[in-house]
Design an enzyme around this catalytic site. Structure first.
Site, PDB file in Angstrom:
ATOM      1  CE  LYS A  34      -5.912  -8.712  -0.704  1.00 33.34           C
ATOM      2  NZ  LYS A  34      -5.857  -8.294   0.667  1.00 33.34           N
ATOM      3  CE  LYS A  44      -4.279  -1.918   1.698  1.00 34.83           C
ATOM      4  NZ  LYS A  44      -5.224  -2.087   2.776  1.00 34.83           N
ATOM      5  CE  LYS A 100     -12.887  -4.372   2.423  1.00 40.29           C
ATOM      6  NZ  LYS A 100     -13.589  -4.550   3.700  1.00 40.29           N
TER       7      LYS A 100
HETATM    8  P1  TYM Z   1     -10.590  -6.550   5.626  1.00 39.70           P
HETATM    9  O1  TYM Z   1     -11.631  -5.546   6.034  1.00 39.70           O
HETATM   10  O2  TYM Z   1      -9.716  -6.220   4.492  1.00 39.70           O
HETATM   11  O3  TYM Z   1     -11.271  -7.937   5.309  1.00 39.70           O
HETATM   12  C1  TYM Z   1     -12.169  -8.566   6.196  1.00 39.70           C
HETATM   13  C2  TYM Z   1     -11.941 -10.067   6.193  1.00 39.70           C
HETATM   14  O4  TYM Z   1     -12.107 -10.594   4.881  1.00 39.70           O
HETATM   15  C3  TYM Z   1     -10.993 -11.407   4.546  1.00 39.70           C
HETATM   16  N1  TYM Z   1     -10.773 -11.337   3.093  1.00 39.70           N
HETATM   17  C4  TYM Z   1     -10.721 -12.398   2.270  1.00 39.70           C
HETATM   18  N2  TYM Z   1     -10.831 -13.718   2.495  1.00 39.70           N
HETATM   19  C5  TYM Z   1     -10.754 -14.544   1.420  1.00 39.70           C
HETATM   20  N3  TYM Z   1     -10.580 -14.108   0.159  1.00 39.70           N
HETATM   21  C6  TYM Z   1     -10.460 -12.790  -0.116  1.00 39.70           C
HETATM   22  N4  TYM Z   1     -10.293 -12.368  -1.373  1.00 39.70           N
HETATM   23  C7  TYM Z   1     -10.531 -11.868   0.976  1.00 39.70           C
HETATM   24  N5  TYM Z   1     -10.466 -10.518   1.055  1.00 39.70           N
HETATM   25  C8  TYM Z   1     -10.611 -10.206   2.352  1.00 39.70           C
HETATM   26  C9  TYM Z   1      -9.834 -10.821   5.322  1.00 39.70           C
HETATM   27  O5  TYM Z   1      -8.788 -11.746   5.486  1.00 39.70           O
HETATM   28  C10 TYM Z   1     -10.507 -10.446   6.627  1.00 39.70           C
HETATM   29  O6  TYM Z   1     -10.563 -11.551   7.486  1.00 39.70           O
HETATM   30  N6  TYM Z   1      -6.906  -5.927   8.962  1.00 39.70           N
HETATM   31  C11 TYM Z   1      -8.220  -6.528   8.762  1.00 39.70           C
HETATM   32  C12 TYM Z   1      -9.279  -6.001   9.726  1.00 39.70           C
HETATM   33  C13 TYM Z   1      -8.938  -6.133  11.172  1.00 39.70           C
HETATM   34  C14 TYM Z   1      -8.903  -7.350  11.914  1.00 39.70           C
HETATM   35  C15 TYM Z   1      -8.576  -6.962  13.248  1.00 39.70           C
HETATM   36  C16 TYM Z   1      -9.121  -8.686  11.588  1.00 39.70           C
HETATM   37  C17 TYM Z   1      -8.639  -5.122  12.037  1.00 39.70           C
HETATM   38  N7  TYM Z   1      -8.426  -5.611  13.271  1.00 39.70           N
HETATM   39  C18 TYM Z   1      -8.450  -7.922  14.256  1.00 39.70           C
HETATM   40  C19 TYM Z   1      -8.993  -9.633  12.611  1.00 39.70           C
HETATM   41  C20 TYM Z   1      -8.661  -9.249  13.917  1.00 39.70           C
HETATM   42  C21 TYM Z   1      -8.685  -6.195   7.347  1.00 39.70           C
HETATM   43  O7  TYM Z   1      -8.237  -5.253   6.752  1.00 39.70           O
HETATM   44  O8  TYM Z   1      -9.715  -6.953   6.910  1.00 39.70           O
END
Ligand code: TYM
Length: 332
Positions: A195, A112, A198
């Site tokens: 992947k 990023k 978003k």
């Molecule tokens: P975020 O908001 O990008 O995504 C939310 C969840 O979706 C999963 N994910 C996917 N799984 C499979 N295939 C994909 N293409 C795909 N895209 C997204 C992500 O792995 C995630 O589980 N940093 C985290 C948010 C966060 C968090 C936390 C998660 C903040 N604090 C504490 C767990 C524990 C994030 O950006 O997720």
């Protein structure tokens, strides 16, 4: 009961199928066996620039979708991160035991920061994984259901928990990743080796949970596949078809082998047509329920405030123990 914690960012107008199949669907399943804390992580959503006018609404839409897919506020604690101040407070403490080099090695940060230009990338983007560790450790989570892309961040959370415990005395549970292999990486329909994301997929590469069925059917029809004809599951040789089969299997509950057998002798077009129907059937009720929750924002906000109050009880106890360990006065 063991604890789970997980979070999702309100950075788009809808979750996509990667979020749903890779993470959120497992959150729902874990509610029965675990004491579950699920969080809309709006603090994380301001690390790369955002529009204040849309953020709050996106947080509501995120919460409404979580309720719509089956997160039950009676059984789980559902809340918005910025309403529980302890997240920021613990993040500062953890930041002080995180190595600069260690944080610099986080691949999501590197990707990023490179995209934004390293001069412009914020310090918040850099310390993002430390805040994520604070989220998890505050609740003493045993397990964290996420997709594959979060594995490295979770590894850092584990390292920080262990380091703090060794340095200052046992304080945090060391969390384990809960990553379900079959759906750990749903890929971009237009670029099936990357992947579904978003921030980096094109709209045609993503199926949003809130996409209307005609729109998702069109995206599935145009999904990139290889030039062969045979429907087999081969993630390396046929990543596009493998991705469609993974989505199909996860949404329908039918095994991959069962699907491969059923499509023996049929073509990609048949698979895509049927998958569009499976997606429509799965998403239509979710969309209806999401709209119902959004029709009453006051009620939704109230429910989230109640969630934050429940979360704060646990978060405050952990912060108090942490402050005590490091020689701070107790938080008031
Ligand atoms: P975020 O908001 O990008 O995504 C939310 C969840 O979706 C999963 N994910 C996917 N799984 C499979 N295939 C994909 N293409 C795909 N895209 C997204 C992500 O792995 C995630 O589980 N940093 C985290 C948010 C966060 C968090 C936390 C998660 C903040 N604090 C504490 C767990 C524990 C994030 O950006 O997720």
């Amino acid at each position: 009961r063991p604890r789970v914690f997980s979070g999702i960012q309100p950075t788009a107008d809808s979750f996509h199928l990667g979020n749903y199949l890779g993470a959120v669907r497992h959150w729902v399943a874990l509610q029965d066996s675990h004491d579950a804390f699920y969080c809309v992580v709006d603090l994380h959503a301001i690390t790369a620039g955002h529009d204040p006018k849309v953020l709050k609404q996106r947080s509501r839409v995120a919460a409404a979708q979580l309720l719509a897919v089956g997160i039950d506020p009676e059984r789980s604690t559902l809340f918005v991160q910025s309403q529980v101040a302890e997240h920021s407070q613990l993040a500062w403490v953890l930041g002080c035991i995180t190595g600069f080099g260690e944080a610099s090695r986080m691949t999501q940060f590197k990707d990023k920061a490179q995209k934004q230009g390293s001069e412009r990338a914020s310090v918040g983007l850099f310390t993002y994984p430390v805040l994520m560790a604070a989220d998890i450790l505050l609740y003493q989570a045993d397990a964290v259901p996420v997709g594959e892309d979060q594995r490295q961040h979770l590894e850092l959370s584990r390292d920080l928990a262990q380091r703090f415990n060794t340095t200052f005395g046992p304080t945090f549970t060391v969390p384990a990743p809960h990553i379900v292999k079959d759906t750990a990486k749903i890929t971009d329909l237009q670029d099936p080796t990357s992947k579904m994301s978003k921030s980096s997929s094109s709209p045609a590469g993503i199926i949003d949970l809130l996409d209307d069925p005609a729109r998702s059917a069109k995206k599935i029809r145009s999904a990139v596949t290889d030039t062969g004809r045979e429907i087999v599951f081969d993630a390396v040789g046929k990543p596009g078809i493998a991705n469609l089969l993974s989505i199909y299997s996860a949404l329908s509950g039918r095994g991959i082998d069962d699907l491969v057998a059923a499509y023996d002798g049929k073509g990609y077009g048949d698979l895509k047509k049927d998958l569009a129907e499976v997606v429509r059937e799965a998403l239509t009720p979710i969309q209806e329920r999401t709209r119902t929750y959004l029709d009453d924002p006051a009620q939704l906000d109230k429910l989230l405030a109640q969630g934050a109050e429940k979360a704060r009880v646990v978060a405050a106890a952990t912060l108090r123990a942490t402050y005590d360990r490091i020689g701070f006065f107790p938080p008031l």
